[in-house]
Design a protein around this motif. Structure first.
Motif, PDB file in Angstrom:
ATOM      1  N   VAL A 149       9.514   5.249  -7.635  1.00  0.00           N
ATOM      2  CA  VAL A 149       9.430   6.300  -6.842  1.00  0.00           C
ATOM      3  C   VAL A 149      10.510   5.943  -5.657  1.00  0.00           C
ATOM      4  O   VAL A 149      10.908   5.075  -6.028  1.00  0.00           O
ATOM      5  N   LYS A 174      -5.289   4.533  -2.798  1.00  0.00           N
ATOM      6  CA  LYS A 174      -5.223   4.809  -3.859  1.00  0.00           C
ATOM      7  C   LYS A 174      -4.333   3.218  -4.778  1.00  0.00           C
ATOM      8  O   LYS A 174      -4.599   2.606  -3.615  1.00  0.00           O
ATOM      9  N   ARG A 230      11.669   1.024  -7.111  1.00  0.00           N
ATOM     10  CA  ARG A 230      10.549   0.753  -6.591  1.00  0.00           C
ATOM     11  C   ARG A 230       9.199   1.398  -8.049  1.00  0.00           C
ATOM     12  O   ARG A 230      10.093   2.397  -8.767  1.00  0.00           O
ATOM     13  N   GLN A 284       0.835  -1.220   0.428  1.00  0.00           N
ATOM     14  CA  GLN A 284       0.228   0.154   0.295  1.00  0.00           C
ATOM     15  C   GLN A 284       0.798   1.273  -0.014  1.00  0.00           C
ATOM     16  O   GLN A 284       2.073   0.850   1.165  1.00  0.00           O
ATOM     17  N   ARG A 285       0.821   2.543  -0.420  1.00  0.00           N
ATOM     18  CA  ARG A 285       1.070   3.751  -0.529  1.00  0.00           C
ATOM     19  C   ARG A 285       1.398   4.058   0.956  1.00  0.00           C
ATOM     20  O   ARG A 285       0.249   3.689   0.862  1.00  0.00           O
ATOM     21  N   GLU A 308       6.530  -3.521  -5.170  1.00  0.00           N
ATOM     22  CA  GLU A 308       8.077  -3.376  -4.939  1.00  0.00           C
ATOM     23  C   GLU A 308       9.114  -5.098  -5.399  1.00  0.00           C
ATOM     24  O   GLU A 308       8.284  -5.129  -5.201  1.00  0.00           O
ATOM     25  N   LEU A 353       1.460  -0.185  -4.930  1.00  0.00           N
ATOM     26  CA  LEU A 353       3.047  -0.038  -4.980  1.00  0.00           C
ATOM     27  C   LEU A 353       3.268  -1.391  -5.589  1.00  0.00           C
ATOM     28  O   LEU A 353       2.765  -2.231  -4.677  1.00  0.00           O
ATOM     29  N   GLY A 376      -3.487   6.708   2.709  1.00  0.00           N
ATOM     30  CA  GLY A 376      -2.596   5.633   0.871  1.00  0.00           C
ATOM     31  C   GLY A 376      -2.993   4.035   0.819  1.00  0.00           C
ATOM     32  O   GLY A 376      -3.484   3.378  -0.539  1.00  0.00           O
ATOM     33  N   ASP A 380       5.544   2.041  -9.685  1.00  0.00           N
ATOM     34  CA  ASP A 380       3.659   1.598  -9.540  1.00  0.00           C
ATOM     35  C   ASP A 380       3.051   1.228 -10.429  1.00  0.00           C
ATOM     36  O   ASP A 380       4.353   0.523 -11.733  1.00  0.00           O
TER      37      ASP A 380
END
Ligand code: GDP
Length: 350
Positions: A53, A19, A45, A10-11, A24, A22, A16, A47
């Motif tokens: 990111v 949204k 990272r 999760q962001r 990883e 992400l 987060g 998304d």
């Protein structure tokens, strides 16, 4: 690039979870040009839409991995030392206890190191605990000891069995125990021959057993005389031959045994060793019987031995099969097939 690791996360931040997540990833790049290098030097990272990111979280992850590695290394170390040309892994703490147990059982230190080394290599570090180590060591000891080679009661041809070894180890008593087994349990005909004429008592001892067991005995004074004795026993299923122990350090006295064996033809030979003997004495004795190509190891007096590591030492050194163990003075009961399980348990202190 090779993906070593990936997961959805999760962001960060209060909303987060509303949204898109992400992805990883930890990637390894084999070869790269200078332009790409900055992307691969640290885990990156992206998304779900493929945008790069920041890598703070990845650094944190790396720290965690390093800490896990350190913990694992306490159990399985990869550092090595070289002894006698053999690469030995540094012993992890969990193995230390078993290293001591084996040494206390008088297993030779080089064999202990080998056992520890192989066990470490065999074990998967994710499953290491006391129980798995103990079982793996025991299994390896059993592999080293192998299975027993005993008298074959189904053999069609006549078996000729010669007992060699120093005086006092229990050759004559063991021969009497096996003679009883063969005639009573296997229901086979047996003939005894003794060449141990240096001690009057030894001949008398065997004669007494032969009377009790109702088995014939022949005494020979020269190796050549065995030819006639064997001829007389041509109809017997098994012939057991006792030799004079005497001093194995005197070569001349060993020639007599050698001579006798050459007259017998192709006998089964039992090298009788007392489990109470010191390792150094057993080594010297075994070396003096180097002229024998094939023999089986027969260990006596296990009931009196405080440790049994020598059985593993001598088995490993000679590569010859184990046969029987004797476990007391009583004829015919105190003899059993040499089971690796028993010795492995005793060595492990169980
Ligand atoms: P040899 O000289 O090799 O023929 O040995 P003997 O058969 O005469 O045995 C020597 C001594 O060891 C005797 O007192 C036996 O009773 C004893 N002996 C033989 N086998 C065993 C055993 O397994 N355990 C114990 N405690 N004594 C044994």
């Amino acid at each position: 690039a090779v993906i070593l690791y990936s997961r959805k996360i999760q962001r960060p931040g209060l909303f987060g979870f509303l949204k898109k997540p992400l992805v990883e990833m930890l990637v390894a790049v084999e070869e790269m040009n200078a332009n790409e290098r900055h992307l691969a030097t640290s885990p990156t990272r992206i998304d779900t839409q493929g945008k790069l990111v920041d890598s703070d979280k990845i650094n944190e992850l790396q720290t965690q991995i390093e800490s896990i590695e350190k913990t694992l290394n306490r159990f399985i170390s990869t550092e090595t030392e070289h002894i006698d040309g053999i690469v030995h892994k540094e012993r992890p703490k969990l193995f230390e206890k078993y290293y001591e147990i084996l040494l206390n059982s008088d297993v030779d230190e080089n064999i202990v190191k080998k056992i520890m080394n192989i066990t470490q290599n065999r074990l998967n570090f994710s499953s290491v605990n006391e129980n798995t180590i103990q079982n793996a060591i025991k299994l390896l000891i059993k592999e080293y000891l192998g299975s027993a080679s005993v008298l074959d009661k189904n053999k069609k041809d006549q078996s000729r069995i010669v007992f060699v070894g120093p005086t006092g180890v229990g050759k004559t008593t063991t021969l009497a125990k096996l003679a009883a087994k063969i005639s009573v349990e296997m229901d086979k005909s047996v003939g005894l021959i003794t060449a141990d004429t240096y001690r009057i008592a030894a001949v008398e001892q065997l004669r007494t057993y032969s009377e009790i067991l109702n088995i014939p005995i022949k005494v020979i004074y020269e190796p050549g005389e065995i030819v006639g004795a064997l001829e007389d026993y041509r109809n017997k299923d098994m012939i057991l031959i006792d030799t004079a122990g005497r001093n194995h350090k005197v070569e001349e006295q060993l020639y007599e045994v050698k001579d006798l064996i050459s007259f017998v033809g192709n006998p089964d030979i039992f090298l009788v060793i007392s489990a109470t003997m010191a390792y150094r004495d057993i080594l010297s004795m075994v070396r003096s019987y180097n002229f024998l190509e094939q023999y089986k190891l027969l260990f006596t007096k296990l009931d009196e031995a405080s440790t049994v590591g020598n059985i593993l030492n001598i088995k490993t050194l000679t590569g010859k099969p184990l046969s029987y163990f004797t476990i007391g003075q009583s004829v015919p009961d105190d003899i059993e097939v040499a089971k690796a399980e028993k010795i492995a348990n005793m060595i492990m202190g169980e």
